[in-house]
Design a protein around this motif. Structure first.
Motif, PDB file in Angstrom:
ATOM      1  N   THR A 130       0.753  -1.351   0.174  1.00 33.05           N
ATOM      2  CA  THR A 130      -0.143  -0.075  -0.048  1.00 33.05           C
ATOM      3  C   THR A 130       0.819   1.415   0.124  1.00 33.05           C
ATOM      4  OG1 THR A 130      -0.100  -0.067   2.414  1.00 33.05           O
ATOM      5  CG2 THR A 130      -2.069  -1.332   1.151  1.00 33.05           C
ATOM      6  N   ASP A 131       1.919   1.035   0.541  1.00 30.92           N
ATOM      7  CA  ASP A 131       2.924   2.222   0.495  1.00 30.92           C
ATOM      8  C   ASP A 131       3.362   2.644  -1.043  1.00 30.92           C
ATOM      9  OD1 ASP A 131       2.919   2.372   3.230  1.00 30.92           O
ATOM     10  OD2 ASP A 131       4.910   2.001   3.453  1.00 30.92           O
ATOM     11  N   ASP A 132       3.368   1.778  -1.912  1.00 34.89           N
ATOM     12  CA  ASP A 132       3.500   2.060  -3.246  1.00 34.89           C
ATOM     13  C   ASP A 132       2.247   2.045  -3.993  1.00 34.89           C
ATOM     14  OD1 ASP A 132       6.714   1.344  -3.047  1.00 34.89           O
ATOM     15  OD2 ASP A 132       5.448  -0.317  -2.133  1.00 34.89           O
ATOM     16  N   GLY A 133       1.262   2.323  -3.478  1.00 38.45           N
ATOM     17  CA  GLY A 133      -0.024   2.554  -4.185  1.00 38.45           C
ATOM     18  C   GLY A 133      -0.601   1.420  -4.578  1.00 38.45           C
ATOM     19  N   ILE A 134      -0.345   0.210  -4.189  1.00 38.05           N
ATOM     20  CA  ILE A 134      -0.922  -1.038  -4.479  1.00 38.05           C
ATOM     21  C   ILE A 134      -2.293  -1.415  -3.599  1.00 38.05           C
ATOM     22  CG2 ILE A 134      -0.571  -3.598  -4.837  1.00 38.05           C
ATOM     23  CD1 ILE A 134       1.493  -1.823  -6.469  1.00 38.05           C
ATOM     24  N   ARG A 135      -3.166  -1.881  -4.366  1.00 38.43           N
ATOM     25  CA  ARG A 135      -4.612  -2.034  -3.511  1.00 38.43           C
ATOM     26  C   ARG A 135      -5.024  -3.218  -4.128  1.00 38.43           C
ATOM     27  NH1 ARG A 135      -5.893   2.409  -6.662  1.00 38.43           N
ATOM     28  NH2 ARG A 135      -7.727   2.021  -8.053  1.00 38.43           N
ATOM     29  N   PRO A 136      -5.945  -4.300  -3.326  1.00 40.21           N
ATOM     30  CA  PRO A 136      -6.597  -5.150  -3.925  1.00 40.21           C
ATOM     31  C   PRO A 136      -7.546  -5.204  -5.161  1.00 40.21           C
ATOM     32  CG  PRO A 136      -6.885  -5.050  -1.463  1.00 40.21           C
ATOM     33  CD  PRO A 136      -6.303  -3.804  -2.039  1.00 40.21           C
ATOM     34  N   GLY A 145       3.154 -11.753 -20.640  1.00 43.45           N
ATOM     35  CA  GLY A 145       1.623 -11.929 -20.401  1.00 43.45           C
ATOM     36  C   GLY A 145       1.243 -11.784 -19.062  1.00 43.45           C
ATOM     37  N   VAL A 146      -0.222 -12.133 -18.995  1.00 45.87           N
ATOM     38  CA  VAL A 146      -0.971 -12.216 -17.817  1.00 45.87           C
ATOM     39  C   VAL A 146      -0.452 -13.031 -16.771  1.00 45.87           C
ATOM     40  CG1 VAL A 146      -3.299 -12.272 -16.901  1.00 45.87           C
ATOM     41  CG2 VAL A 146      -3.223 -11.444 -19.142  1.00 45.87           C
ATOM     42  N   VAL A 147      -0.403 -12.245 -15.520  1.00 49.68           N
ATOM     43  CA  VAL A 147       0.057 -13.213 -14.336  1.00 49.68           C
ATOM     44  C   VAL A 147      -1.184 -13.340 -13.169  1.00 49.68           C
ATOM     45  CG1 VAL A 147       1.285 -12.953 -12.128  1.00 49.68           C
ATOM     46  CG2 VAL A 147       2.426 -12.251 -14.407  1.00 49.68           C
ATOM     47  N   GLY A 148      -1.841 -12.344 -12.932  1.00 52.00           N
ATOM     48  CA  GLY A 148      -2.963 -12.633 -11.854  1.00 52.00           C
ATOM     49  C   GLY A 148      -3.610 -11.262 -11.585  1.00 52.00           C
ATOM     50  N   LYS A 149      -4.099 -11.048 -10.306  1.00 52.58           N
ATOM     51  CA  LYS A 149      -4.839  -9.925  -9.537  1.00 52.58           C
ATOM     52  C   LYS A 149      -4.366  -9.964  -8.138  1.00 52.58           C
ATOM     53  CE  LYS A 149      -9.410  -9.938  -9.228  1.00 52.58           C
ATOM     54  NZ  LYS A 149     -10.627  -9.919  -9.491  1.00 52.58           N
ATOM     55  N   VAL A 150      -4.257  -8.892  -7.564  1.00 51.55           N
ATOM     56  CA  VAL A 150      -3.907  -8.679  -6.479  1.00 51.55           C
ATOM     57  C   VAL A 150      -4.949  -9.018  -5.465  1.00 51.55           C
ATOM     58  CG1 VAL A 150      -3.184  -6.736  -4.679  1.00 51.55           C
ATOM     59  CG2 VAL A 150      -2.399  -6.649  -6.976  1.00 51.55           C
ATOM     60  N   LYS A 151      -4.574  -9.846  -4.500  1.00 50.29           N
ATOM     61  CA  LYS A 151      -5.620 -10.317  -3.607  1.00 50.29           C
ATOM     62  C   LYS A 151      -5.769  -9.605  -2.265  1.00 50.29           C
ATOM     63  CE  LYS A 151      -7.202 -14.411  -1.150  1.00 50.29           C
ATOM     64  NZ  LYS A 151      -8.373 -14.423  -1.384  1.00 50.29           N
ATOM     65  N   ILE A 152      -4.484  -9.410  -1.422  1.00 45.84           N
ATOM     66  CA  ILE A 152      -4.402  -8.612  -0.320  1.00 45.84           C
ATOM     67  C   ILE A 152      -2.985  -7.908  -0.382  1.00 45.84           C
ATOM     68  CG2 ILE A 152      -5.928 -10.160   1.086  1.00 45.84           C
ATOM     69  CD1 ILE A 152      -3.252 -11.471   2.210  1.00 45.84           C
TER      70      ILE A 152
END
Length: 278
Positions: A130-136, A145-152
């Motif tokens: 979250t300090d880097d602007g990441i959110r679920p 290519g595609v990897v996935g989606k942020v969970k927590i």
């Protein structure tokens, strides 16, 4: 000290022999053009080889920094490419994308610190939070290519639901047929994934590219999911049975890019409002 003196005394004949050999070698090189040139060429060859080994060792030691620099450069290029594609989509000539819409995707580079591929439901941990602007809910892609989606997330780390997860779905599109389906892992091979809901009426051939569609707000459209490996028919159904070679090699995943859709909150809010009014 006495032992050192004794060593030189005992070895005086051998030491004298070596010194005389070196002196003779020196005179031969300096008095003969042929042997001088031979010595010069030979010494240069070996010196060049040693220098090459030294450079190779230094380059290997700097690979971590080189990879980090390349990841940052790819982040910048991804952002620029996505902006250009969104500003000029495959649409009628009179359509012009709003600048805010075209520039809605932002990329944050992160390093993979943990990754599983052997389970039915796999997760990836990265060193940004979250300090880097990441959110679920943010999408995650690799350079391929595609990897996935942020969970927590917490302040410094985030856990990603990998595309190698039995319940994770990705809205995907066949490039040539322009047919939209759903990519879903069957829990068997971490290098393969299924593409469902593609009608038998649509022509599909081996090697066709499958990319993220423009009907999801998690990923930019056009991110590679995989390429068609096998084509079959689902029993008692009207859909192709398609298996894809995954574009991302999860066994060697080092850096990823977390995708922020700056307009996603607005879109979700509006769509939820419509749902509540039904």
């Amino acid at each position: 000290m006495g032992e050192l003196v004794d060593f030189f005394v005992r070895s005086r004949n051998f030491i004298l022999f070596v010194l005389l050999e070196v002196l003779c070698f020196y005179f031969i090189i300096n008095t003969s053009n042929y042997w001088g040139a031979t010595y010069f060429n030979t010494s240069n060859r070996y010196a060049a080889q040693v220098l090459a080994w030294s450079n190779a060792a230094n380059q290997y030691a700097n690979l971590r920094q080189v990879n980090a620099d390349l990841a940052l450069e790819n982040q910048r290029l991804n952002a620029r490419l996505t902006q250009l594609l969104q500003s000029k989509p495959a649409a009628p000539a009179e359509y012009q994308a709003d600048s805010a819409f075209a520039d809605r995707f932002k990329f944050v580079v992160a390093k993979v610190v943990n990754n599983t591929t052997q389970f039915a439901n796999n997760y990836i941990t990265i060193d940004k939070g979250t300090d880097d602007g990441i959110r679920p809910g943010m999408g995650v892609i690799s350079p391929t290519g595609v990897v996935g989606k942020v969970k927590i997330c917490n302040r410094r780390f985030s856990v990603i639901t990998s595309i190698l997860h039995s319940e994770y779905l990705v809205s995907s599109q066949l490039v040539k047929a322009r047919e939209i389906g759903t990519a879903k892992w069957d829990g068997v091979d971490p290098h393969l994934i299924k593409l469902n809901d593609i009608s038998l009426t649509k022509p599909v051939s081996k090697g066709d590219s499958v990319v993220t569609s423009d009907r999801n707000s998690t990923f930019p459209p056009g991110i590679l999911v995989g390429r068609v490996r096998t084509i079959g028919v689902q029993p008692n159904r009207v859909f192709h049975d398609l298996t894809l070679d995954l574009a991302t090699n999860f066994s060697s995943l080092s850096f990823v890019y977390v995708v922020e859709n700056r307009l996603q909150a607005e879109q979700d809010q509006l769509e939820k409002q419509v749902e509540t009014e039904k």
